[in-house]
Design an enzyme around this catalytic site. Structure first.
Site, mmCIF file in Angstrom:
data_model
loop_
_atom_site.group_PDB
_atom_site.id
_atom_site.type_symbol
_atom_site.label_atom_id
_atom_site.label_comp_id
_atom_site.label_asym_id
_atom_site.label_seq_id
_atom_site.Cartn_x
_atom_site.Cartn_y
_atom_site.Cartn_z
ATOM 1 N N GLU A 38 38.451 -71.784 27.790
ATOM 2 C CA GLU A 38 38.857 -72.047 26.415
ATOM 3 C C GLU A 38 40.205 -71.384 26.118
ATOM 4 O OE1 GLU A 38 37.212 -70.655 21.983
ATOM 5 O OE2 GLU A 38 35.923 -70.545 23.741
ATOM 6 N N LYS A 51 36.202 -77.696 19.513
ATOM 7 C CA LYS A 51 35.198 -76.651 19.371
ATOM 8 C C LYS A 51 34.556 -76.697 17.987
ATOM 9 C CE LYS A 51 34.441 -71.672 19.833
ATOM 10 N NZ LYS A 51 34.933 -70.421 20.420
ATOM 11 N N CYS A 82 32.696 -72.971 23.918
ATOM 12 C CA CYS A 82 31.886 -71.946 23.265
ATOM 13 C C CYS A 82 32.196 -70.620 23.913
ATOM 14 C CB CYS A 82 30.406 -72.264 23.407
ATOM 15 S SG CYS A 82 29.350 -71.049 22.603
#
Length: 553
Positions: free
Chosen positions: A41, A112, A151
């Protein structure tokens, strides 16, 4: 299919540099025959970019980097990269997205889904800059349907995405499962804390087996301010069997062949909490110093355990040639402390300098006399004890200025909790290396380190003698705060109280610890940024009022 998990150490804000790092890792994966590369991420811009995202040209620079990657990998395998992209739902915000780079173009696959806040502070920080997200996308590649979800936390009790029904009505994992996927690609940036890796692996394995899907979880690695990311990316087959685990606390390109067993790619877990803490703090120190543009560190060596462990970590992180130990004896310093400090430095190969502070103590006493004479002395006064600490802080920071170095603070969590430190004195520094370790944990990591090195690097006398600040004759830490063997269990219970004990009455030690804990908040707000390794670090997992007064009828 071969999926490459690119375990990157991104520098927050360095979009140009991160672009190069990702490109190099993707080319390594291509050489290994990868069909798809996946980054963690926000790998392109770095995690917790904060107000960088508000800069007028930052989002534009991220888009330019995505196109640069698309051009460079036009003939390479597709790349799924974590990056901020313009929101299509909220004016003025960005989306934290998984972006597919393929055949010279890029497109957003997944955004997200945010909660309102996160216990660790991560989602609570980001949600101010990113939209809440409404989609977890599906990528079709080579006959596979890959569900893509972003996440940061993979531990169930922290509100993992596979158990959470968000306020927006979304449950990311279940939405993907219901739409039908062969695998889940989990782009993560999960900060390290002791025990989180094992808990996360257990949960991910359960998810893969329960929903009968392959699961690929790629995690960030590196130190970013207080947070440390441990990597250890994972792959599971539809039975929940672990196929691969990436390196711990190091960059890695983990190529997982879904047709094989991947046993050769399963890196070992750390064997103990002390090893994990050591490796985390070493990585966090190295990255903090280097990402701040420095190479050297200054450590005040008192002959005690805290400064000894910090010096060992600094040497491991930066090399002995980039660490300078400073001895600052006063009339109250024992000869044994000086001997222990010099022996430690010799064992590590660290250059030291000795700066006696007695002349400065006399000068301060003379300079302060006209002002101090205005106020009556009182029992228990620590004015000149604090002067000693502040002299030492001034010397350390002055040397750091000349050396273009950073001062590494040597305070531990037990002292920070009790306020057993002097602001602008022993509380100075750019980084609190062991500020999230209790004194008990400091000793445990130090014992592990000597065993790890197979030698008595930290002298045995440092373990044996009673902890003391040596600011007055015969002083011991236990004169001012409870003994650490009593203090630390109470402190840990107060920071993470079990629900069933909330209404239990406190004994005298618990009450003393709690009262000092609350009163010391004003000091903690002014102490150096600390590396986080526990579930409840000061500053992120813990908040108390500064101008409060905790009294009950």
């Amino acid at each position: 299919m071969k999926i490459a998990l690119l375990q990157c150490n991104s520098v927050t804000g360095d979009v140009a540099g991160n672009q190069t790092r990702i490109l190099e890792a993707a080319r390594r994966a291509a050489e290994a025959g990868a069909d798809l590369c996946v980054t963690p991420e926000l790998a392109l811009c770095g995690v917790t970019p904060g107000h960088y995202l508000c800069a007028a040209d930052f989002a534009q620079g991220c888009r330019a980097a995505l196109q640069n990657l698309a051009d460079a990998l036009k003939d390479g395998p597709p790349l799924l990269v974590g990056a901020p992209v313009p929101s299509v739902y909220a004016v003025g915000l960005l989306s934290n997205a998984g972006v597919l780079v393929d055949k010279g173009k890029w497109q957003v696959i997944s955004r997200k889904v945010y909660q309102n806040m996160g216990r660790s502070g991560g989602q609570g920080d980001d949600v101010r800059y990113f939209d809440r997200g409404v989609s977890c996308g599906i990528l079709t590649l080579g006959g596979w349907r890959l569900g893509v979800v972003l996440c940061e936390d993979a531990v169930a009790e922290e509100g993992a995405f596979w158990q959470t029904q968000y306020a927006s009505g979304h449950n990311p994992l279940m939405e993907l499962i219901q739409r039908g996927v062969d695998a889940v690609v989990h782009m993560a940036a999960a900060p390290f804390c002791v025990g989180a890796q094992e808990a996360g692996e257990h949960m991910l394995s359960h998810v893969a087996a329960r929903h009968h899907v392959h699961l690929f979880s790629v995690n960030l690695v590196g130190g970013n301010d207080s947070r440390i990311y441990n990597g250890q990316s994972l792959a599971f087959d539809p039975t929940g069997q672990l196929l691969a685990r990436g390196k711990a606390f190091a960059e890695d390109v983990l190529v997982v062949d879904t047709a094989g067993h991947g046993a050769d790619a399963v890196e070992e877990l750390c064997q103990s909490a002390e090893e994990a803490e050591w490796r985390a703090l070493t990585l966090g120190t190295r990255d903090f110093v280097h990402k701040c543009g420095a190479q050297r560190a200054i450590v005040g060596l008192s002959g005690g355990m805290d400064s000894a462990l910090v010096c060992c970590i600094a040497v491991e992180a930066l090399g002995a040639g980039n660490v300078t130990g400073v001895l600052m004896p006063s009339p109250y310093s024992s000869e044994g402390s000086l001997t222990d400090a010099r022996q430690l430095a010799d064992n590590l190969g660290v250059t030291t300098v000795t700066l006696p502070i007695e002349p400065l103590m006399r000068a301060f006493e003379a300079a302060l006399k006209p002002g101090l004479d205005l106020f009556p002395p009182y029992e228990g006064e620590v004015t000149f004890e604090n002067v000693q600490a502040r002299i030492r802080g001034t010397l350390l920071t002055s040397l750091a200025n000349r050396a273009k170095a950073l001062v590494l603070n040597t305070g531990n969590k037990s002292e920070g909790a009790m306020g057993y430190c002097t602001l602008y004195g022993d509380a100075v520094g750019a980084l609190g290396v062991i500020a999230d370790l209790t004194k008990t944990q400091v000793y445990a990591v130090a014992r592990w380190y000597n065993t790890y090195r197979g030698a008595e690097i930290i002298p045995q006398n440092v373990f044996d003698k009673a902890p003391s600040a040596e600011l007055r004759p015969g002083q011991k830490d236990a004169d001012s705060i409870p003994p650490y063997e009593e203090l630390d269990p109470v402190l840990e219970a107060l920071l993470e109280p079990p629900a069933e004990s909330v209404d239990k009455p406190l004994d005298d030690v618990c009450r003393e610890v709690r009262d000092k804990l609350f009163r010391a908040e004003f000091k903690r707000r002014q102490e150096p940024l600390a590396l986080h390794v526990s579930r409840v670090p000061f500053g992120a997992g813990w908040q108390a009022p500064v101008a409060g007064r905790y009294r009950l009828p």
